[in-house]
Enzyme design. Sequence first.
Site, mmCIF file in Angstrom:
data_model
loop_
_atom_site.group_PDB
_atom_site.id
_atom_site.type_symbol
_atom_site.label_atom_id
_atom_site.label_comp_id
_atom_site.label_asym_id
_atom_site.label_seq_id
_atom_site.Cartn_x
_atom_site.Cartn_y
_atom_site.Cartn_z
ATOM 1 N N LYS A 52 0.631 -1.319 0.093
ATOM 2 C CA LYS A 52 0.025 -0.008 -0.127
ATOM 3 C C LYS A 52 0.945 1.312 -0.058
ATOM 4 C CE LYS A 52 -4.001 -2.284 1.767
ATOM 5 N NZ LYS A 52 -3.598 -3.499 1.918
HETATM 6 C C1 LIG Z 1 -4.552 -4.567 1.082
HETATM 7 C C2 LIG Z 1 -3.555 -5.831 0.906
HETATM 8 C C3 LIG Z 1 -3.993 -6.998 -0.006
HETATM 9 C C4 LIG Z 1 -5.106 -6.879 -0.840
HETATM 10 O O1 LIG Z 1 -4.953 -6.120 -1.689
HETATM 11 P P1 LIG Z 1 -6.534 -5.311 -2.558
HETATM 12 O O2 LIG Z 1 -5.792 -4.220 -3.441
HETATM 13 O O3 LIG Z 1 -7.237 -4.928 -1.634
HETATM 14 O O4 LIG Z 1 -7.008 -6.449 -3.202
HETATM 15 C C5 LIG Z 1 -2.991 -7.872 -0.012
HETATM 16 N N1 LIG Z 1 -2.029 -8.109 0.779
HETATM 17 C C6 LIG Z 1 -1.639 -7.173 1.688
HETATM 18 C C7 LIG Z 1 -0.316 -7.290 2.431
HETATM 19 C C8 LIG Z 1 -2.378 -6.180 1.638
HETATM 20 O O5 LIG Z 1 -1.701 -5.263 2.704
#
Ligand SMILES: *Cc1c(COP(=O)(O)O)cnc(C)c1O
Length: 466
Positions: free
Chosen positions: A114
């Site tokens: 993120k």
């Molecule tokens: C948010 C997150 C996901 C999922 O990603 P999306 O974009 O919501 O599908 C997968 N792995 C980690 C470590 C995350 O923080």
Amino acid sequence: MQYLSTRGDAPFLNFGDVLLEGLAIDGGLYLPEEWPSLTVENITANLNSERGYVDVAVEVLKPFTSDSLNQFELKELATRAYESFTHPEIIPLKELGSNTWLLELFHGPTLAFKDVALQLVGQLFDYELAKRKERITIVGATSGDTGSAAIDACRDRPTIDIVILHPHGRTSEVQRRQMTTVQSPNVHNVAIEGTFDDCQDLVKAMFLDTKFRNEQNLSAINSINWARVMAQTVYYWWASISLRPSDNQIDFSVPSGNFGNIFAGYSSHLMGLEVSKFIVGTNQNEVLNRFFQSGSMAATSVVPTLSPSMDIQIPSNFERLLFEMRQRDGSKVKNTLAEFRRSGELTILPAELTEIQKKWSSARIDDDRTLRTIAEIYKETGELVDPHTAVGIAAGKEKRSSEQIPLVCLGTAHPGKFPEAVIKATGKKPELPNQFHDLYERTEHYSVLPNDYDIVKSHIEKAVQG
Ligand SMILES: *Cc1c(COP(=O)(O)O)cnc(C)c1O
């Protein structure tokens, strides 16, 4: 470039407005009016000798942002955004054997993918707000991960106050400390005596409180914001440029929750990137897996798993795929979603399912298989992977096109962020990177408040910079 809503009932907006608005006023999500057209060859031709991640980002993002900022400004913001990443390549691609690759998206300040989007979005917010001579208050609720990535992206920005509510005593200590040890006058951590749902309800109430909302110029940077998806398109191009397979075909496997990450990959494909398959990995919360297997989506209750950032009931970015599937007809999307709200079920036509399965496949990987995958990767390669990443690797290995086509698995979190699962699978403790060595000695800053709207609201009014 103009942006339109997936429900077809909101004004067209330019990039700066879409960035600050988030959700469209008809409840839909914004997408570009038309997809810019790009190829790997175009990008590499423009890059000549400089081929760093930031240079690729500028080439991919400039058609989306050119109304709001020029190429040089974009480069400056992207440079600053990715300075906080600790790996010299920013996003390295590692070989795991058998034409399988791991795209490590977790070298940012909070160790999850993120950061790749939020670090850039924080810069874009600050740029756009300074230009407009405005300031905003971002409010959000977190059960752990998103809060720290958002705080790190917004810290020390004069145009932004950020308030993050977390459930008191219900996040892990590492997660809490990643948020509360940030020393910046514009960061406000609030621990609510209640659950994550209570925190979310308080945030919703703030957005419905028109007077407060306007006075504070409230804003959100949740995963439906177009700018986050946009920033994530870059690394699909980056991986393809780095590998440059002779016939350009690649499979991508992505551990998915809210569907933002893999939809960014699909966006790159709609722009022109050759991809042979998108593989969706889910944990036991398999709403997406069931959709790609059967053409039906039904909301159920969430079960906790070893990959908590994917414990999601309704994947909010799915609406963007639906819009593309339905030939970008907003009224069809609106009707389908209204029916979904009424009946709790969404089903596409058999012909639509056949079409979608040409490019997409999926697998459900439960906790046992996640642990076995972590152990297997460690044995075969010596790499420790986190449980989210392991879900994607297992799904990719099961569903890939063939071993002749490279499989790129997205590494979404650093293993040190989820040590319990990694230790359970391998007996080995993943180390946190150096910058966290004193996390447990740093001073925390947060206020504990009761689950009471008026008290929380007046706390925020006093805390923000004004
Ligand atoms: C948010 C997150 C996901 C999922 O990603 P999306 O974009 O919501 O599908 C997968 N792995 C980690 C470590 C995350 O923080």
